[in-house]
Structure formats: C-alpha cells, structure tokens
Scaffold this active site. Structure first.
Site, PDB file in Angstrom:
ATOM      1  N   SER A 269       7.956   3.006   0.384  1.00 42.02           N
ATOM      2  CA  SER A 269       8.264   4.252  -0.317  1.00 42.02           C
ATOM      3  C   SER A 269       9.775   4.366  -0.508  1.00 42.02           C
ATOM      4  O   SER A 269      10.548   4.084   0.414  1.00 42.02           O
ATOM      5  CB  SER A 269       7.774   5.460   0.491  1.00 42.02           C
TER       6      SER A 269
ATOM      7  N   GLN B 146       5.767  10.206  -6.268  1.00 35.38           N
ATOM      8  CA  GLN B 146       6.456   9.233  -5.420  1.00 35.38           C
ATOM      9  C   GLN B 146       6.761   7.977  -6.211  1.00 35.38           C
ATOM     10  O   GLN B 146       5.949   7.519  -7.020  1.00 35.38           O
ATOM     11  CB  GLN B 146       5.607   8.857  -4.209  1.00 35.38           C
TER      12      GLN B 146
ATOM     13  N   ASP C 279       1.670  11.009   2.007  1.00 35.28           N
ATOM     14  CA  ASP C 279       2.261   9.677   1.807  1.00 35.28           C
ATOM     15  C   ASP C 279       1.210   8.575   1.825  1.00 35.28           C
ATOM     16  O   ASP C 279       1.531   7.407   1.628  1.00 35.28           O
ATOM     17  CB  ASP C 279       3.314   9.421   2.889  1.00 35.28           C
TER      18      ASP C 279
END
Length: 294
Positions: free
Chosen positions: A234, A284, A210
């Site tokens: 996110s 993502q 991440d």
C-alpha cells in the site's frame, strides 16, 4: 497496555493493539501482534493512528475522513510511536495530523478530520445485488473443499486465524490465471464482539478497510497478491466515514480498480451494511511491481 497473549482470541488481540499507551500529551505507543509477519499490516497502522488522533479530540466529534501515506514498512518486533499534531479545533470540525515513528524515522503519516453530528441532505448509491454471505462458503468450508490443492501462500493466508472473516462472492480469481474485470465484492465481518462505542467501531472499520483492495487491481492481469514474483504494498489510503455502523453483522465491501500504470494500481471501495446503507468509501493506490530477476 500489554501485548496480546497467545490465548487471546483474534478480536481480543485486535482490540488490545488498538488500546494505545499514552506516553505524554499527544504521544502514544502501540504494539503489533507477534504472528510471524515480516512487516506490520497497513490496516493496523491506520487503526492505531486513528485511535491516537481520537484521543486528542472532543469525544462528541467523530471522524468523517482520513488521508494517509505509507512511507516505510513497519517492523512488528518493536513498538510504534504515534505523535499527534492538533492542527485545528473549530466550532464544527477538528483536524489532526499523526506521524507513526519507528527506529527514529517516520513510517506513516495521516491527516484526519472530525465533526459533530449534524443534519443535512442525504443520498447514496445503491448497494450491488450480490449473494448474501450465508449462501457463500465459510472459512471452514474453504479450508475443507477449496484449499486442499491451493498454492501454499493462499492456503497459509486463509488458514491463519484473523479478527475479520472474509467471504468473497467469487473465488475464481484465487485459483485461475485468467484475466478478469478489475472488480470484486467481498463480505467482511468482525469475528467476535466489538464494543458498542463509535470511536472504536470506526477504528476497526479503518483496520479492515485495507483488506483485499490491492488484489482487485491485479484481476485484470491474471495474478494476485500471492504471486511471489510481485512486489506489492500500500502507498496511500483515503477513507470517508458517511454513517455510523455497529460492527456486529456482515458488511459488503464492493471494489473496482479504474487504473493501473507506472507500477501502481488504484482501487476504490464502498462499504455497505446488510440493509444496503452506505457506511464508508475508500480509495487506495498501491505498488504492484514485478521483482527484478537476479
């Protein structure tokens, strides 16, 4: 399960927060490090949710993919409850769904699939030709040479002790407002020892996956996640684990952002080990929105 102490190393603290407490069958509790963050780091929730799912699966099956949505910001001051739904146990694959809950509401949901090791066809993209991590400035050198005149937000980020060391191939983006191609290469490495256990190694890999992704989607716009006029978060996260890898050396995280639109930026990432073996792929989408001016 205990909250990491102030004297624990950053990696010890990470391993502690990944060691969830079992409350009941399919129900686990995780804590967050108390480091002054206003919300829980997304990689922590991904890693903890993966650990929760792994603890309900036959130990001989390993994660090969996960797909997750972030729905609410996590509150680091209270525990996170992880509820696992055992969707299916087949002859080769097992599927789990995990919901993370705080204050009675879902903050995150993830589906993950696990498989026994099998032989089969093999191919992969080549790793980009980039400078090796030893030729790049380390974090101490960054602090001494590059952060003296950096904005406060950038300085605080790089000076905070972390369980993962980051060495970007290029630092220009952090000190320039020039628009650039939305691509970057970043070397990442665990600071400290990660036990030689595949399930835990996968959780640490999920944790670091991440990092830096959203920033890549901002390259084309001459700004970064440190811009206080932006609302950045996110939204979803997908990851495919291609091959096992020990977390005892540098990994290259090569990233590109094919699109930004509708206050969202999408980024893809590939994680290679030093020898060029493709370990995992990531995708993502994140919120990248200009804050309303009061």
């Amino acid at each position: 399960m205990s909250r990491p102490t102030d004297t624990a190393t950053p990696m010890d603290a990470l391993l502690a927060i990944l060691d969830l407490e079992k409350l009941e069958e399919n129900l686990f509790r995780g804590l967050s490090p108390q480091v002054g963050w206003q919300r829980v780091f997304g990689g922590q929730v991904i890693g903890q949710a993966l650990v929760a799912a792994q603890r309900t699966v036959d130990g001989g099956r390993y994660v090969h993919s996960l797909h997750a949505y972030f729905m609410r910001p996590g509150d680091p001051s209270v525990p996170i409850i992880y509820e696992v739904d055992r969707i299916r146990d087949g002859s080769s694959f097992a599927t789990r769904r995990v919901v993370a809950i705080q204050h009675g509401k879902a903050i995150f949901a993830m589906s993950a699939s696990f498989q026994y090791d099998e032989d089969g066809f093999e191919h992969q993209f080549d790793m980009p030709d980039v400078p090796m991590p030893e030729t790049l400035p380390g974090e101490q050198e960054l602090k001494e040479k590059f952060l003296v005149h950096a904005p406060e937000a950038i300085r605080r980020y790089w000076e905070r002790p972390r369980p993962i060391e980051i060495r970007p191939v290029s630092l220009e983006h952090y000190f320039s407002r020039a628009k650039a191609s939305p691509k970057q290469d970043v070397w990442v490495k665990a600071v400290g020892t990660v036990p030689d256990e595949r399930h835990l190694q996968a959780a640490v890999l999920a944790y670091l996956s991440d990092m830096t992704l959203l920033d890549t989607s901002l390259y084309a716009h001459g700004t970064s996640v440190f811009d206080r006029s932006l609302q950045v978060a996110s939204l979803d996260h997908a990851m495919w684990f291609h091959r096992p890898s020990k977390m005892d050396d540098w990994l290259l995280y090569t990233q590109d952002s094919p699109s930004a639109h509708g206050a969202r930026g999408m980024t893809r990432g590939s994680l290679f080990d030093r020898s060029g073996v493709l370990i995992a792929s990531v995708a993502q989408e994140g919120l990248i929105r200009k804050k309303a001016i009061a």
